[in-house]
Design a protein around this motif. Structure first.
Motif, mmCIF file in Angstrom:
data_model
loop_
_atom_site.group_PDB
_atom_site.id
_atom_site.type_symbol
_atom_site.label_atom_id
_atom_site.label_comp_id
_atom_site.label_asym_id
_atom_site.label_seq_id
_atom_site.Cartn_x
_atom_site.Cartn_y
_atom_site.Cartn_z
ATOM 1 N N ARG A 1 9.879 -6.997 -29.527
ATOM 2 C CA ARG A 1 11.070 -7.688 -30.005
ATOM 3 C C ARG A 1 10.815 -9.181 -30.152
ATOM 4 N N GLY A 2 11.514 -9.807 -31.084
ATOM 5 C CA GLY A 2 11.538 -11.262 -31.190
ATOM 6 C C GLY A 2 10.201 -11.862 -31.560
ATOM 7 N N ARG A 3 9.825 -12.911 -30.829
ATOM 8 C CA ARG A 3 8.539 -13.575 -31.047
ATOM 9 C C ARG A 3 7.477 -12.790 -30.286
ATOM 10 N N VAL A 4 6.592 -12.156 -31.036
ATOM 11 C CA VAL A 4 5.600 -11.241 -30.459
ATOM 12 C C VAL A 4 4.214 -11.876 -30.512
ATOM 13 N N LEU A 5 3.512 -11.830 -29.392
ATOM 14 C CA LEU A 5 2.098 -12.217 -29.354
ATOM 15 C C LEU A 5 1.285 -10.983 -29.030
ATOM 16 N N GLU A 6 0.321 -10.659 -29.884
ATOM 17 C CA GLU A 6 -0.615 -9.592 -29.563
ATOM 18 C C GLU A 6 -1.935 -10.210 -29.122
ATOM 19 N N VAL A 7 -2.292 -9.949 -27.888
ATOM 20 C CA VAL A 7 -3.543 -10.443 -27.309
ATOM 21 C C VAL A 7 -4.643 -9.436 -27.622
ATOM 22 N N ALA A 8 -5.770 -9.930 -28.154
ATOM 23 C CA ALA A 8 -6.855 -9.066 -28.621
ATOM 24 C C ALA A 8 -6.345 -8.193 -29.762
ATOM 25 N N VAL A 9 -5.891 -8.840 -30.801
ATOM 26 C CA VAL A 9 -5.284 -8.153 -31.948
ATOM 27 C C VAL A 9 -6.294 -7.310 -32.711
ATOM 28 N N GLY A 10 -7.587 -7.561 -32.509
ATOM 29 C CA GLY A 10 -8.616 -6.755 -33.137
ATOM 30 C C GLY A 10 -8.552 -6.804 -34.655
ATOM 31 N N VAL B 1 5.336 -12.348 -35.617
ATOM 32 C CA VAL B 1 4.127 -11.867 -34.947
ATOM 33 C C VAL B 1 3.016 -12.909 -34.982
ATOM 34 N N SER B 2 2.404 -13.106 -33.814
ATOM 35 C CA SER B 2 1.198 -13.923 -33.677
ATOM 36 C C SER B 2 0.126 -13.053 -33.035
ATOM 37 N N GLY B 3 -1.126 -13.402 -33.257
ATOM 38 C CA GLY B 3 -2.198 -12.640 -32.644
ATOM 39 C C GLY B 3 -3.383 -13.522 -32.330
ATOM 40 N N ASP C 1 8.740 -13.775 -26.699
ATOM 41 C CA ASP C 1 9.666 -12.808 -26.110
ATOM 42 C C ASP C 1 8.952 -11.528 -25.695
ATOM 43 N N THR C 2 7.857 -11.205 -26.386
ATOM 44 C CA THR C 2 7.075 -9.993 -26.108
ATOM 45 C C THR C 2 5.592 -10.337 -26.201
ATOM 46 N N VAL C 3 4.818 -9.844 -25.244
ATOM 47 C CA VAL C 3 3.357 -9.916 -25.335
ATOM 48 C C VAL C 3 2.814 -8.494 -25.303
ATOM 49 N N VAL C 4 1.915 -8.205 -26.231
ATOM 50 C CA VAL C 4 1.311 -6.882 -26.375
ATOM 51 C C VAL C 4 -0.190 -6.993 -26.138
ATOM 52 N N CYS C 5 -0.745 -6.013 -25.451
ATOM 53 C CA CYS C 5 -2.206 -5.894 -25.354
ATOM 54 C C CYS C 5 -2.533 -4.410 -25.365
ATOM 55 N N ALA C 6 -3.204 -3.966 -26.418
ATOM 56 C CA ALA C 6 -3.455 -2.538 -26.614
ATOM 57 C C ALA C 6 -4.945 -2.240 -26.617
ATOM 58 N N LEU C 7 -5.358 -1.378 -25.696
ATOM 59 C CA LEU C 7 -6.744 -0.886 -25.647
ATOM 60 C C LEU C 7 -7.750 -2.023 -25.563
ATOM 61 N N SER C 8 -7.403 -3.058 -24.787
ATOM 62 C CA SER C 8 -8.269 -4.238 -24.735
ATOM 63 C C SER C 8 -8.513 -4.772 -23.333
ATOM 64 N N LEU C 9 -7.597 -4.573 -22.402
ATOM 65 C CA LEU C 9 -7.846 -5.061 -21.046
ATOM 66 C C LEU C 9 -9.031 -4.338 -20.417
ATOM 67 N N CYS C 10 -9.404 -3.199 -20.988
ATOM 68 C CA CYS C 10 -10.591 -2.477 -20.529
ATOM 69 C C CYS C 10 -11.870 -3.252 -20.818
ATOM 70 N N THR C 11 -11.816 -4.218 -21.747
ATOM 71 C CA THR C 11 -13.009 -4.984 -22.107
ATOM 72 C C THR C 11 -12.887 -6.472 -21.805
ATOM 73 N N ILE C 12 -11.681 -6.949 -21.539
ATOM 74 C CA ILE C 12 -11.492 -8.375 -21.262
ATOM 75 C C ILE C 12 -12.188 -8.728 -19.949
ATOM 76 N N LEU D 1 3.927 -5.372 -22.939
ATOM 77 C CA LEU D 1 3.646 -3.997 -23.363
ATOM 78 C C LEU D 1 2.146 -3.780 -23.355
ATOM 79 N N LEU D 2 1.694 -2.871 -22.512
ATOM 80 C CA LEU D 2 0.264 -2.580 -22.373
ATOM 81 C C LEU D 2 0.006 -1.104 -22.626
ATOM 82 N N VAL D 3 -1.065 -0.824 -23.340
ATOM 83 C CA VAL D 3 -1.593 0.541 -23.472
ATOM 84 C C VAL D 3 -3.095 0.444 -23.272
ATOM 85 N N ASP D 4 -3.630 1.305 -22.396
ATOM 86 C CA ASP D 4 -5.079 1.256 -22.184
ATOM 87 C C ASP D 4 -5.558 2.562 -21.581
#
Length: 205
Positions: free
Chosen positions: A42-51, A65-67, A107-118, A139-142
């Motif tokens: 929602r809102g201002r979204v940052l995706e960390v490790a946007v790939g 969206v920012s990445g 407002d939202t930070v996303v990190c998907a399938l990336s904390l496994c490598t950070i 929001l995390l998925v890993d």
């Protein structure tokens, strides 16, 4: 060569084939993960490790969206996807442990399938918390260590290769780090023999 430089080199080399290779895994292992993220961002979204930008099609048109991405080759692919989608996305090169944004910027930070490598997941999660507004969503998925011992044992063996060659961990679990960093867990589920975890948390304070 520093560990960060090595990681950048690994993902630069992986970038050209990444989208082709991950399609099968998304269908059978990470099933529905990107849709799950898109429904909650929602809102201002940052995706960390946007790939390569594989989540971009799933964000609401109302989201800003920012990445950020360590690999410039992957980032170039994400920029192309954003252009193809007709979407304005602020995409920057950088690392997850030193996010180039001020406090309470998203407002939202996303990190998907990336904390496994950070390299430093604890530091990355602290940075994600810093840039979130109070009450903001994480929001995390890993992939994580399976809850089924035979699968976890296989993951541990696989790590003997993947950590050395690509910095990729299969038995890490992010939830304890999220709680320790000052988040409240709103939703959490483990699927695929407990080897995939989705976490929706909010920033306390």
């Amino acid at each position: 060569m520093s560990a960060t430089d090595k990681a950048r080199e690994v993902w630069d080399k992986a970038a050209p084939a990444y989208d082709r290779q991950i399609v099968f895994l998304e269908r059978v292992w990470f099933t529905g993960a990107r849709e799950w993220i898109g429904e909650r961002a929602r809102g201002r979204v940052l995706e960390v490790a946007v790939g390569t930008g594989r989540n971009l099609p799933f964000y609401s048109s109302e989201a800003t969206v920012s990445g950020i991405e360590l690999s410039p080759v992957m980032l170039a692919q994400a920029r192309r996807k954003a252009t193809e989608l007709g979407r304005t996305v602020d995409l920057r090169e950088g690392d997850a442990e030193h996010l180039p944004y001020g406090e309470s910027s998203f407002d939202t930070v996303v990190c998907a399938l990336s904390l496994c490598t950070i390299l430093e997941p604890r530091a990355a999660i602290a940075e994600m918390r810093r840039v979130l507004v109070p009450g903001g969503r994480l929001l995390l998925v890993d992939h994580i260590g399976s809850s089924w011992p035979p699968v976890r044992a296989a993951q541990w063996l696989l790590e003997r290769v993947t950590i050395a060659t690509a910095g990729e961990h299969f038995t890490r679990r992010q939830r304890p780090l999220v709680v320790a960093a000052g988040f409240d867990i709103v939703e959490s589920e483990r699927v695929k023999a407990g080897s995939i975890e989705r976490i929706h948390a909010v920033k306390l304070g």
